[in-house]
Design a protein around this motif. Structure first.
Motif, PDB file in Angstrom:
ATOM      1  N   ARG A  59       1.441   5.648   2.286  1.00  0.00           N
ATOM      2  CA  ARG A  59       1.259   5.815   0.837  1.00  0.00           C
ATOM      3  C   ARG A  59      -0.061   6.518   0.525  1.00  0.00           C
ATOM      4  O   ARG A  59      -0.119   7.416  -0.320  1.00  0.00           O
ATOM      5  CB  ARG A  59       1.321   4.457   0.131  1.00  0.00           C
ATOM      6  CG  ARG A  59       2.710   3.875   0.029  1.00  0.00           C
ATOM      7  CD  ARG A  59       2.771   2.688  -0.932  1.00  0.00           C
ATOM      8  NE  ARG A  59       1.799   1.654  -0.659  1.00  0.00           N
ATOM      9  CZ  ARG A  59       2.000   0.598   0.112  1.00  0.00           C
ATOM     10  NH1 ARG A  59       3.167   0.430   0.701  1.00  0.00           N
ATOM     11  NH2 ARG A  59       1.064  -0.308   0.283  1.00  0.00           N
ATOM     12  N   ARG A  60      -1.119   6.120   1.216  1.00  0.00           N
ATOM     13  CA  ARG A  60      -2.417   6.763   1.015  1.00  0.00           C
ATOM     14  C   ARG A  60      -2.340   8.249   1.349  1.00  0.00           C
ATOM     15  O   ARG A  60      -2.819   9.094   0.593  1.00  0.00           O
ATOM     16  CB  ARG A  60      -3.471   6.100   1.896  1.00  0.00           C
ATOM     17  CG  ARG A  60      -4.868   6.703   1.715  1.00  0.00           C
ATOM     18  CD  ARG A  60      -5.783   6.500   2.903  1.00  0.00           C
ATOM     19  NE  ARG A  60      -5.201   7.117   4.068  1.00  0.00           N
ATOM     20  CZ  ARG A  60      -5.226   6.597   5.281  1.00  0.00           C
ATOM     21  NH1 ARG A  60      -5.786   5.438   5.493  1.00  0.00           N
ATOM     22  NH2 ARG A  60      -4.670   7.211   6.300  1.00  0.00           N
ATOM     23  N   ASP A  61      -1.698   8.591   2.465  1.00  0.00           N
ATOM     24  CA  ASP A  61      -1.568   9.990   2.852  1.00  0.00           C
ATOM     25  C   ASP A  61      -0.774  10.776   1.814  1.00  0.00           C
ATOM     26  O   ASP A  61      -1.121  11.915   1.496  1.00  0.00           O
ATOM     27  CB  ASP A  61      -0.913  10.108   4.228  1.00  0.00           C
ATOM     28  CG  ASP A  61      -1.812   9.594   5.353  1.00  0.00           C
ATOM     29  OD1 ASP A  61      -3.031   9.422   5.118  1.00  0.00           O
ATOM     30  OD2 ASP A  61      -1.287   9.366   6.456  1.00  0.00           O
TER      31      ASP A  61
ATOM     32  N   ASN B  88       0.893   0.326   8.293  1.00  0.00           N
ATOM     33  CA  ASN B  88       1.483   1.655   8.434  1.00  0.00           C
ATOM     34  C   ASN B  88       2.044   2.153   7.111  1.00  0.00           C
ATOM     35  O   ASN B  88       1.898   3.334   6.766  1.00  0.00           O
ATOM     36  CB  ASN B  88       2.571   1.658   9.506  1.00  0.00           C
ATOM     37  CG  ASN B  88       1.997   1.609  10.907  1.00  0.00           C
ATOM     38  OD1 ASN B  88       0.890   2.069  11.151  1.00  0.00           O
ATOM     39  ND2 ASN B  88       2.746   1.037  11.828  1.00  0.00           N
TER      40      ASN B  88
ATOM     41  N   VAL C 151      -0.556  10.128  -1.405  1.00  0.00           N
ATOM     42  CA  VAL C 151      -1.414  10.288  -2.589  1.00  0.00           C
ATOM     43  C   VAL C 151      -2.441  11.389  -2.343  1.00  0.00           C
ATOM     44  O   VAL C 151      -2.675  12.236  -3.216  1.00  0.00           O
ATOM     45  CB  VAL C 151      -2.103   8.952  -2.946  1.00  0.00           C
ATOM     46  CG1 VAL C 151      -3.224   9.163  -3.952  1.00  0.00           C
ATOM     47  CG2 VAL C 151      -1.093   7.957  -3.486  1.00  0.00           C
ATOM     48  N   LEU C 152      -3.044  11.404  -1.160  1.00  0.00           N
ATOM     49  CA  LEU C 152      -4.024  12.445  -0.852  1.00  0.00           C
ATOM     50  C   LEU C 152      -3.383  13.833  -0.838  1.00  0.00           C
ATOM     51  O   LEU C 152      -3.981  14.799  -1.321  1.00  0.00           O
ATOM     52  CB  LEU C 152      -4.699  12.158   0.493  1.00  0.00           C
ATOM     53  CG  LEU C 152      -5.637  10.953   0.509  1.00  0.00           C
ATOM     54  CD1 LEU C 152      -6.135  10.678   1.929  1.00  0.00           C
ATOM     55  CD2 LEU C 152      -6.805  11.150  -0.442  1.00  0.00           C
ATOM     56  N   ARG C 153      -2.154  13.936  -0.313  1.00  0.00           N
ATOM     57  CA  ARG C 153      -1.445  15.224  -0.347  1.00  0.00           C
ATOM     58  C   ARG C 153      -1.177  15.655  -1.783  1.00  0.00           C
ATOM     59  O   ARG C 153      -1.327  16.833  -2.130  1.00  0.00           O
ATOM     60  CB  ARG C 153      -0.125  15.138   0.428  1.00  0.00           C
ATOM     61  CG  ARG C 153      -0.282  15.267   1.926  1.00  0.00           C
ATOM     62  CD  ARG C 153       1.051  15.470   2.621  1.00  0.00           C
ATOM     63  NE  ARG C 153       2.007  14.408   2.354  1.00  0.00           N
ATOM     64  CZ  ARG C 153       2.088  13.265   3.023  1.00  0.00           C
ATOM     65  NH1 ARG C 153       1.259  13.032   4.021  1.00  0.00           N
ATOM     66  NH2 ARG C 153       2.990  12.357   2.724  1.00  0.00           N
ATOM     67  N   GLU C 154      -0.792  14.719  -2.635  1.00  0.00           N
ATOM     68  CA  GLU C 154      -0.519  15.041  -4.042  1.00  0.00           C
ATOM     69  C   GLU C 154      -1.796  15.479  -4.755  1.00  0.00           C
ATOM     70  O   GLU C 154      -1.784  16.434  -5.542  1.00  0.00           O
ATOM     71  CB  GLU C 154       0.097  13.830  -4.751  1.00  0.00           C
ATOM     72  CG  GLU C 154       0.475  14.080  -6.194  1.00  0.00           C
ATOM     73  CD  GLU C 154       1.555  15.129  -6.384  1.00  0.00           C
ATOM     74  OE1 GLU C 154       1.674  15.630  -7.524  1.00  0.00           O
ATOM     75  OE2 GLU C 154       2.270  15.463  -5.426  1.00  0.00           O
TER      76      GLU C 154
ATOM     77  N   ALA D 291       1.031   1.242   4.082  1.00  0.00           N
ATOM     78  CA  ALA D 291      -0.111   1.527   3.211  1.00  0.00           C
ATOM     79  C   ALA D 291      -0.752   2.855   3.597  1.00  0.00           C
ATOM     80  O   ALA D 291      -1.132   3.644   2.726  1.00  0.00           O
ATOM     81  CB  ALA D 291      -1.133   0.388   3.290  1.00  0.00           C
ATOM     82  N   SER D 292      -0.848   3.119   4.884  1.00  0.00           N
ATOM     83  CA  SER D 292      -1.407   4.383   5.348  1.00  0.00           C
ATOM     84  C   SER D 292      -0.537   5.560   4.913  1.00  0.00           C
ATOM     85  O   SER D 292      -1.057   6.599   4.484  1.00  0.00           O
ATOM     86  CB  SER D 292      -1.539   4.347   6.873  1.00  0.00           C
ATOM     87  OG  SER D 292      -2.065   5.551   7.357  1.00  0.00           O
TER      88      SER D 292
END
Length: 95
Positions: free
Chosen positions: A63-65, A58, A67-70, A60-61
């Protein structure tokens, strides 16, 4: 049952050998167990680790989200600057 014999039986059972499966079933029935009880006990024994892995997934997910928003924010910002930039026709070569 000695450890090595039990280990061999477990390996053979997981490989799907009929003899090993019958031996495991026979052993379980001696103790009034079935595979569901064994699996539930194993799950209960490792539940802390499973929950820890779930929390890590959760995080990691999330953090990934982020990064994708940024990335999307920066891409949108760049696109807006490009749209607003004046076009210098003196830099364009006509061939």
């Amino acid at each position: 049952m000695p450890y090595r014999e039990a280990q061999t039986l477990a390996i053979e059972w997981s490989a799907g050998l009929k003899r090993a499966q019958q031996e495991v079933d026979r052993t379980f029935s001696q103790w009034n167990l079935d595979m569901n009880v064994v699996m539930a006990t194993a799950l209960n024994t490792k539940l802390d680790k499973i929950e820890q892995i779930d929390r890590m997934l959760n995080m990691a997910s999330a953090r990934r989200d982020a990064v994708l928003r940024e990335i999307e924010r920066r891409r949108d910002s760049l696109a807006a600057r490009i749209r607003q930039a004046p076009i210098d026709v003196t830099d364009v070569e006509v061939t």
